[in-house]
Design an enzyme around this catalytic site. Sequence first.
Site, mmCIF file in Angstrom:
data_model
loop_
_atom_site.group_PDB
_atom_site.id
_atom_site.type_symbol
_atom_site.label_atom_id
_atom_site.label_comp_id
_atom_site.label_asym_id
_atom_site.label_seq_id
_atom_site.Cartn_x
_atom_site.Cartn_y
_atom_site.Cartn_z
ATOM 1 N N TYR A 8 0.821 -1.213 0.000
ATOM 2 C CA TYR A 8 0.000 0.000 0.000
ATOM 3 C C TYR A 8 0.854 1.260 0.000
ATOM 4 O O TYR A 8 0.331 2.370 -0.062
ATOM 5 C CB TYR A 8 -0.939 0.011 1.216
ATOM 6 C CG TYR A 8 -0.242 -0.119 2.560
ATOM 7 C CD1 TYR A 8 0.112 1.009 3.293
ATOM 8 C CD2 TYR A 8 0.054 -1.363 3.104
ATOM 9 C CE1 TYR A 8 0.736 0.897 4.523
ATOM 10 C CE2 TYR A 8 0.673 -1.493 4.320
ATOM 11 C CZ TYR A 8 1.014 -0.366 5.040
ATOM 12 O OH TYR A 8 1.634 -0.483 6.259
ATOM 13 N N GLU A 87 11.006 -3.710 5.915
ATOM 14 C CA GLU A 87 9.884 -3.186 6.696
ATOM 15 C C GLU A 87 10.170 -3.279 8.197
ATOM 16 O O GLU A 87 9.276 -3.594 8.991
ATOM 17 C CB GLU A 87 8.608 -3.972 6.352
ATOM 18 C CG GLU A 87 8.331 -4.126 4.874
ATOM 19 C CD GLU A 87 8.031 -2.799 4.193
ATOM 20 O OE1 GLU A 87 7.563 -1.877 4.870
ATOM 21 O OE2 GLU A 87 8.280 -2.681 2.983
#
Length: 220
Positions: A8, A87
């Site tokens: 996203y 991440e």
Amino acid sequence: MVLWVFGYGSLVWNPGFDFDERIIGFIKDYRRAFDVACIDHRGTPENPARTLNLEAEKEAVCWGAAFCVSGGPEKEAEAMKYLERRECEYDKKISVSFYKEGDCVIPALTGVLVFVSTPDRNINKYYLGPAPLDQMARQIATAKGPCGNNREYLFSLERALFEIGHEDDYVIQLANEVRKVLAGLKEKKSKMSGPHLSAKFNFGSVHLPALREATVADSR
């Protein structure tokens, strides 16, 4: 079993790992929020960048891309190793249902992996929390790190969502606010440098004597 990952943020335009399939679609009941600190890519500990997170919100829809890794356990493990390193600010992995355009009732995929950040500063040191739009814009406009500046991240996301045909009003609003900040900084810099330069190079008050005509001799 295959691995599906929902992107996203920067994964939409720069996945960075070897995948076998990419599908454009959306997840439900989540929206984007720039509330995660990045201190090693597009920011520093002293001036952290703001990067994306998912915030739970009933009836919300978040468009992005789902990536499939289906080359076997070794390939999946390699992709997960890369993603967990990339991440690192995201302390949770959740499983969501993924929908394709034209069918918002039956999910195209289930069990899709998403990296998110716990919205609690006591648990997650990278969580910045919400802030007024103008404050976020100033932070994004000025933060930079070893991999580039924060505004490039935001502008790249804005462009990527436009290219997949599903722009995000929140992203557009924030990007436009950052552009206003950058325009203001440019104008301020111009005002500061203008008078300084004219004072330093004030040729109007200098009277140069007439130069005698020079004689040019050939070299022999």
